[in-house]
Design a protein around this motif. Sequence first.
Motif, PDB file in Angstrom:
ATOM      1  N   LEU A  62       0.841  -1.190   0.000  1.00 34.39           N
ATOM      2  CA  LEU A  62       0.000   0.000   0.000  1.00 34.39           C
ATOM      3  C   LEU A  62       0.878   1.243   0.000  1.00 34.39           C
ATOM      4  N   LEU A  63       0.667   2.081  -1.009  1.00 32.39           N
ATOM      5  CA  LEU A  63       1.384   3.347  -1.114  1.00 32.39           C
ATOM      6  C   LEU A  63       0.371   4.472  -0.932  1.00 32.39           C
ATOM      7  N   TYR A  64       0.585   5.288   0.086  1.00 35.46           N
ATOM      8  CA  TYR A  64      -0.330   6.391   0.372  1.00 35.46           C
ATOM      9  C   TYR A  64       0.091   7.629  -0.408  1.00 35.46           C
ATOM     10  N   HIS A  65      -0.899   8.337  -0.957  1.00 31.92           N
ATOM     11  CA  HIS A  65      -0.622   9.580  -1.677  1.00 31.92           C
ATOM     12  C   HIS A  65      -1.312  10.773  -1.018  1.00 31.92           C
ATOM     13  N   GLU A  72     -16.137  11.029   2.819  1.00 32.80           N
ATOM     14  CA  GLU A  72     -15.701  11.288   1.442  1.00 32.80           C
ATOM     15  C   GLU A  72     -16.168  10.143   0.545  1.00 32.80           C
ATOM     16  N   GLU A  73     -16.469  10.498  -0.675  1.00 31.05           N
ATOM     17  CA  GLU A  73     -16.796   9.508  -1.703  1.00 31.05           C
ATOM     18  C   GLU A  73     -15.486   9.122  -2.384  1.00 31.05           C
ATOM     19  N   ILE A  74     -15.322   7.836  -2.625  1.00 34.67           N
ATOM     20  CA  ILE A  74     -14.116   7.342  -3.291  1.00 34.67           C
ATOM     21  C   ILE A  74     -14.511   6.400  -4.422  1.00 34.67           C
ATOM     22  N   TYR A  75     -13.541   6.122  -5.281  1.00 36.35           N
ATOM     23  CA  TYR A  75     -13.719   5.055  -6.264  1.00 36.35           C
ATOM     24  C   TYR A  75     -12.387   4.336  -6.440  1.00 36.35           C
ATOM     25  N   VAL A  76     -12.475   3.067  -6.859  1.00 34.03           N
ATOM     26  CA  VAL A  76     -11.295   2.214  -6.987  1.00 34.03           C
ATOM     27  C   VAL A  76     -11.215   1.645  -8.389  1.00 34.03           C
ATOM     28  N   GLU A  77     -10.076   1.871  -9.028  1.00 33.32           N
ATOM     29  CA  GLU A  77      -9.786   1.254 -10.323  1.00 33.32           C
ATOM     30  C   GLU A  77      -8.979  -0.021 -10.079  1.00 33.32           C
ATOM     31  N   VAL A  78      -9.195  -1.018 -10.914  1.00 30.27           N
ATOM     32  CA  VAL A  78      -8.460  -2.286 -10.832  1.00 30.27           C
ATOM     33  C   VAL A  78      -7.913  -2.604 -12.210  1.00 30.27           C
ATOM     34  N   GLU A  79      -6.635  -3.003 -12.270  1.00 22.19           N
ATOM     35  CA  GLU A  79      -6.040  -3.425 -13.536  1.00 22.19           C
ATOM     36  C   GLU A  79      -5.043  -4.546 -13.286  1.00 22.19           C
ATOM     37  N   LEU A  80      -4.993  -5.465 -14.219  1.00 25.36           N
ATOM     38  CA  LEU A  80      -4.055  -6.580 -14.159  1.00 25.36           C
ATOM     39  C   LEU A  80      -2.692  -6.092 -14.627  1.00 25.36           C
ATOM     40  N   THR A  81      -1.663  -6.312 -13.813  1.00 28.43           N
ATOM     41  CA  THR A  81      -0.317  -5.870 -14.191  1.00 28.43           C
ATOM     42  C   THR A  81       0.560  -7.023 -14.652  1.00 28.43           C
ATOM     43  N   LYS A  82       0.217  -8.246 -14.199  1.00 26.79           N
ATOM     44  CA  LYS A  82       1.046  -9.395 -14.575  1.00 26.79           C
ATOM     45  C   LYS A  82       0.195 -10.658 -14.499  1.00 26.79           C
ATOM     46  N   PHE A  83       0.398 -11.564 -15.466  1.00 23.87           N
ATOM     47  CA  PHE A  83      -0.262 -12.863 -15.426  1.00 23.87           C
ATOM     48  C   PHE A  83       0.682 -13.908 -15.989  1.00 23.87           C
ATOM     49  N   ASN A  84       0.870 -14.969 -15.217  1.00 23.77           N
ATOM     50  CA  ASN A  84       1.725 -16.070 -15.638  1.00 23.77           C
ATOM     51  C   ASN A  84       0.825 -17.200 -16.142  1.00 23.77           C
ATOM     52  N   ILE A  85       0.857 -17.421 -17.431  1.00 20.43           N
ATOM     53  CA  ILE A  85      -0.012 -18.418 -18.059  1.00 20.43           C
ATOM     54  C   ILE A  85       0.292 -19.827 -17.548  1.00 20.43           C
ATOM     55  N   SER A  86       1.551 -20.126 -17.281  1.00 12.49           N
ATOM     56  CA  SER A  86       1.932 -21.488 -16.917  1.00 12.49           C
ATOM     57  C   SER A  86       1.525 -21.876 -15.498  1.00 12.49           C
ATOM     58  N   HIS A  94      -4.420  -1.553  -7.818  1.00 13.00           N
ATOM     59  CA  HIS A  94      -5.651  -0.836  -7.491  1.00 13.00           C
ATOM     60  C   HIS A  94      -5.253   0.608  -7.249  1.00 13.00           C
ATOM     61  N   ILE A  95      -6.038   1.515  -7.763  1.00 13.76           N
ATOM     62  CA  ILE A  95      -5.785   2.926  -7.501  1.00 13.76           C
ATOM     63  C   ILE A  95      -7.052   3.498  -6.874  1.00 13.76           C
ATOM     64  N   VAL A  96      -6.874   4.076  -5.688  1.00  7.41           N
ATOM     65  CA  VAL A  96      -7.992   4.649  -4.949  1.00  7.41           C
ATOM     66  C   VAL A  96      -7.988   6.158  -5.178  1.00  7.41           C
ATOM     67  N   PHE A  97      -9.132   6.664  -5.603  1.00  9.83           N
ATOM     68  CA  PHE A  97      -9.285   8.087  -5.895  1.00  9.83           C
ATOM     69  C   PHE A  97     -10.380   8.690  -5.024  1.00  9.83           C
ATOM     70  N   LYS A  98     -10.224   9.972  -4.698  1.00 13.75           N
ATOM     71  CA  LYS A  98     -11.321  10.740  -4.129  1.00 13.75           C
ATOM     72  C   LYS A  98     -12.273  11.072  -5.274  1.00 13.75           C
ATOM     73  N   SER A 104      -5.364   8.913  -4.207  1.00 14.94           N
ATOM     74  CA  SER A 104      -5.124   8.817  -2.772  1.00 14.94           C
ATOM     75  C   SER A 104      -4.218   7.656  -2.379  1.00 14.94           C
ATOM     76  N   ALA A 105      -4.274   6.558  -3.125  1.00 17.63           N
ATOM     77  CA  ALA A 105      -3.449   5.407  -2.774  1.00 17.63           C
ATOM     78  C   ALA A 105      -3.299   4.473  -3.967  1.00 17.63           C
ATOM     79  N   THR A 106      -2.194   3.736  -3.959  1.00 19.58           N
ATOM     80  CA  THR A 106      -1.961   2.669  -4.924  1.00 19.58           C
ATOM     81  C   THR A 106      -1.719   1.399  -4.126  1.00 19.58           C
ATOM     82  N   ILE A 107      -2.460   0.358  -4.446  1.00 18.79           N
ATOM     83  CA  ILE A 107      -2.327  -0.914  -3.738  1.00 18.79           C
ATOM     84  C   ILE A 107      -1.999  -1.983  -4.773  1.00 18.79           C
ATOM     85  N   ASN A 108      -0.867  -2.655  -4.583  1.00 18.31           N
ATOM     86  CA  ASN A 108      -0.429  -3.727  -5.475  1.00 18.31           C
ATOM     87  C   ASN A 108      -0.541  -5.053  -4.745  1.00 18.31           C
TER      88      ASN A 108
END
Length: 144
Positions: A62-65, A72-86, A94-98, A104-108
């Motif tokens: 967790l990285l706080y910004h 407060e109202e927030i929203y969270v984006e989710v994106e795949l950064t790595k996938f190992n097929i084998s 995850h990026i948390v926004f106001k 506001s934060a990045t969670i990996n």
Amino acid sequence: MDKIFFKGQVLWAQIDPNRHLRHSAYADFCAQARSNMLNKIGLSLEQFAKHHIGPILFREELLYHREIHLDEEIYVEVELTKFNISNSRFSFRHIVFKADGTKSATINVDGAWLDLEKRKLTLIPQEWNHFMDKIPKADDYTEI
């Protein structure tokens, strides 16, 4: 595809003694966002139960910004950064926004799939491969 998978209000129970969002609440919001994302692409909890598979996390960073406060109202984006097929290991960002768009934060997280009966890591079923294509990918996405 839209990357926003959670929107909500910060509740009283999620505030720490310093009057801002407590550290573990970030993990809760991100877990809900991941669950919402999986549901949206067609992988419901029922699908996981049918195949006796569940996600397991090995690392959560967790990285706080910017502080987030009560109501407060927030929203969270989710994106795949790595996938190992084998071996079906994955990494999500995850990026948390106001509500105003302030980052506001990045969670990996790094994880894999667990066979809930054998209690061992497992591959996703072949018929789930098309679901992986539906998950939003990060600009720096890596497939191994």
